[in-house]
Scaffold this active site. Structure first.
Site, short mmCIF file in Angstrom:
data_model
loop_
_atom_site.label_atom_id
_atom_site.label_comp_id
_atom_site.label_asym_id
_atom_site.label_seq_id
_atom_site.Cartn_x
_atom_site.Cartn_y
_atom_site.Cartn_z
N SER A 1 0.81 -1.22 0.00
CA SER A 1 0.00 0.00 0.00
C SER A 1 0.85 1.27 0.00
O SER A 1 0.68 2.15 0.86
CB SER A 1 -0.96 -0.03 1.20
OG SER A 1 -1.76 -1.17 1.14
N ASP B 1 -4.29 -2.10 -1.82
CA ASP B 1 -5.26 -2.59 -0.84
C ASP B 1 -6.70 -2.44 -1.34
O ASP B 1 -7.57 -3.27 -1.02
CB ASP B 1 -5.08 -1.92 0.53
CG ASP B 1 -5.10 -0.41 0.48
OD1 ASP B 1 -5.08 0.17 -0.62
OD2 ASP B 1 -5.12 0.22 1.55
N ARG C 1 7.39 6.32 -4.46
CA ARG C 1 7.87 7.04 -3.27
C ARG C 1 7.31 6.34 -2.03
O ARG C 1 6.33 5.63 -2.09
CB ARG C 1 7.43 8.50 -3.29
CG ARG C 1 5.95 8.73 -3.13
CD ARG C 1 5.56 10.21 -3.12
NE ARG C 1 4.12 10.36 -2.89
CZ ARG C 1 3.19 10.25 -3.81
NH1 ARG C 1 3.53 9.98 -5.06
NH2 ARG C 1 1.91 10.40 -3.52
#
Length: 498
Positions: A175, A228, A190
Site C-alpha cells: 500500500s 489494498d 515514493r
C-alpha cells in the site's frame, strides 16, 4: 429614619443598581459573544452545503475526470492506474495460498485455504517492523520481511500444506505508490507513512522480495502485486459475484472498480480475454470546482505536507474530519471567546482532535452530553462548558461528518455513472451492483455511514437504489491478495494448457 441611615440606603441602592448594570452588561457581552460564535457556525454550515444538485455536479465531474485519466497518464488528477488484474475470483478457487499485507509500521502474513465460498480457512500473524528498518537499506527491510514469512511458513500443519512438488504462491498487498508493470511487478514511486528507504525508490518491489526469499531458501513465488483497494474488490467478489467496485473509507480513502478493457484508451497491450480490467482510481486526489471548500479546508491544505494534493481525501477521510472540527472551534474561541477569555492552548495543536473522538461526541446520547464534556476535558483541557455549548459542538460534528458522507456518496455515483449502473435498464431491473466497503471510518462511524447510505438513496431514487448495495467487506485486502494469487495461478494453468 436618620440622615446616616438614609445615606446608607442610598449608597446601598446605588451599589445594587451598579451591580445590576454590570450583570446586564455581562449578559449582553456574553450574548454578543454567543451570537458571534453562532454566526461563525452558521457561515461554515452554509459553505459546507451539499444539496442534491451540487452532488450531481460532483458526480458528473468525477465521471469526466475518470474518462480523462483512462485516456492518458497525467490527463487527470485521478491517476486511474491499470492494476493488471483482469481475472477476479469466481468463488470456485481451491488450494492453499499465502498473502503479505504491507501498508504501514506493521505487516500481516496470511495463509488461506480455499475450498469454495463457504469453506475458507485463514491463519495469520501480525509483525511490527523495527523503526531502524523503515529508514535503512532496501535489502535489510526485505530480508526481515522474508525471514518473518519463513517463520510463518514453518508453522504449517498437515491440513494447511501445499501439495508436494508445487511451489507456494503469494499475493502481495503493497500500500505505497507503485507504478505497476504487470500483475506481479511494479516499481516503488515514493515512500509514505514514515518510511524513507532511498535505495528502494525506483526498484521493483516484487523482485526485491523474491531475492530476499531466495537468500534464505524460501521457495515461494509472488503471483500478484495489488493495492489494498484492489484487494478489497477481489475479496468482495469472491463471496459475491455482483461486486463491481470497492471503496476504502478509513484514515485515507480510495476506490477501485471493474472497467471494460476496450474503454481504456491508454491501454497499450492486447486486450485481456476476460474483456475487463480493474482500475485503481486513487480517487483521494480528485478535485473539482463543485466541491464545497471552505477557508478552513484551504488552510488545512496549505498547512499539510502535500499542499494542493488529495483535496477530496482531506474533505472526507478519517485523517482530516476531526481536524476540520478543531479549526472551526479554534476560530470560535479566537473571535468569539467561545471557551472564555483565553484560547485553550491544546486547541491550537493541529490534529489533537482525532476523528474517533469527534465520532464519540457526535454519537453522544446522554441528556447532558456527558461524553462531549469528558472529551473536551480529557483532550483539550476545557472544563465548565454549558449544555448549550456542548450542543453547538455536536452540531459542528454533524456538519463536518454529513458533508464528508454526502461527498463520498457523490463519488460512488460517479463510478456508477461511468459504468452505466446509475439507472435501471429495461430487462435488467434486478441486476445488483455491490460496492464492497472497508475502513474504520465506514465501519465504526455510524452516523457517517447512515448519512452516506441515505444520500445514495436520494441520488439514485427509490427504484434504482434497491439494486445498489453498499456492504462492509472486512479484511478484504489481505484475503483479496491471496485470492488474486489463486486467480492468477489458475489463469496461468489455463494459458499453459491451451
Amino acid at each position: 429614619m436618620g440622615k446616616v441611615a438614609v445615606a446608607a440606603v442610598v449608597v446601598c441602592a446605588a451599589a445594587v443598581s451598579a451591580a445590576a448594570v454590570l450583570v446586564v452588561r455581562h449578559r449582553m457581552r456574553n450574548s454578543g459573544k454567543w451570537a458571534k460564535a453562532m454566526d461563525i457556525l452558521r457561515d461554515f454550515e452554509d459553505k459546507c452545503g451539499t444539496p442534491i444538485a451540487k452532488l450531481r455536479q460532483v458526480a458528473d465531474a468525477m465521471t469526466v475526470e475518470m474518462q480523462a485519466g483512462l485516456a492518458s497518464d497525467g490527463g487527470s488528477k485521478l491517476k486511474m492506474l491499470i492494476s493488471y488484474v483482469d481475472n477476479l475470483p469466481t468463488g470456485d478457487e481451491t488450494g492453499i495460498f499465502y498473502a503479505l499485507d504491507l501498508g504501514g509500521t506493521n505487516f500481516r502474513v496470511l495463509r488461506v485455504k480455499l475450498g469454495g465460498v463457504e469453506n475458507v480457512k485463514k491463519e495469520f500473524q501480525e509483525v511490527s517492523i523495527p523503526p531502524n528498518l523503515m529508514t535503512g537499506k532496501c535489502e535489510d527491510l526485505f530480508d526481515f520481511i522474508a525471514g518473518e514469512l519463513a517463520k510463518f511458513v514453518a508453522t504449517e500443519d498437515e491440513d494447511m500444506q501445499s501439495p508436494p512438488g508445487t511451489q507456494r504462491e503469494l499475493g502481495f498487498t503493497f500500500s505505497f505508490p507503485v507504478k505497476q508493470s504487470s500483475i506481479a511487478g511494479g516499481t516503488l514511486v515514493r515512500w509514505t507513512k514514515g518510511f524513507n528507504i532511498e535505495d528502494a525508490v525506483g526498484q521493483d518491489v516484487v523482485e526485491e522480495l523474491t531475492k530476499a526469499m531466495e537468500r534464505i531458501g524460501l521457495d515461494m513465488r509472488v503471483s500478484a502485486l495489488v493495492n489494498d483497494t484492489v484487494g478489497t474488490l477481489a475479496g468482495g467478489r469472491y463471496s459475491n459475484p455482483d461486486v463491481i467496485a470497492a471503496v476504502i473509507l478509513g484514515t485515507g480513502t480510495n476506490a477501485a472498480y471493474v472497467e471494460r478493457a476496450n474503454a481504456i484508451p491508454k491501454w497499450q497491450g492486447l486486450l485481456p480475454k476476460s474483456g475487463e480490467m480493474v482500475i485503481n482510481m486513487e480517487w483521494g486526489n480528485f478535485q473539482s470546482s463543485h466541491l464545497p471548500l471552505t477557508d478552513y479546508d484551504e488552510s488545512l491544505d496549505s498547512d499539510s505536507l502535500n499542499p494542493g494534493e488529495q483535496i477530496y481525501e482531506k474533505m472526507i477521510s478519517g485523517m482530516y474530519l476531526g481536524e476540520v472540527v478543531r479549526r472551526v472551534l479554534l476560530r470560535m474561541a479566537e473571535e468569539a471567546e467561545f471557551f472564555g477569555d483565553t484560547v485553550p492552548s491544546k486547541l491550537q495543536k493541529p490534529f489533537i482532535l482525532r476523528t474517533p473522538d469527534m465520532s464519540a461526541m457526535h454519537h453522544d446520547s446522554t441528556p447532558d452530553l456527558k461524553v462531549v464534556a469528558t472529551k473536551l476535558k480529557d483532550i483539550l483541557e476545557i472544563s465548565n462548558t454549558s449544555l448549550k455549548m456542548r450542543k453547538a459542538i455536536v452540531e459542528l460534528c454533524e456538519i463536518v461528518a454529513t458533508r464528508g458522507a454526502r461527498l463520498s456518496a457523490a463519488g460512488i455515483l460517479g463510478i456508477l455513472k461511468k459504468t452505466g449502473r446509475d439507472v435501471s435498464k429495461e430487462g435488467e431491473e434486478n441486476q445488483k451492483s455491490v460496492i464492497a466497503m472497508d475502513g474504520g471510518l465506514f465501519e465504526h462511524y455510524t452516523k457517517f455511514r447512515n448519512a452516506m447510505q441515505n444520500t445514495m438513496n436520494e441520488l439514485l431514487g427509490e427504484e434504482t437504489s434497491r439494486n445498489i448495495i453498499i456492504e462492509l467487506s472486512n479484511d478484504g485486502s489481505g484475503l483479496g491478495a491471496a485470492l488474486l494469487a489463486a486467480s492468477h495461478s489458475q489463469y496461468l494453468e489455463y494459458i499453459e494448457s491451451t
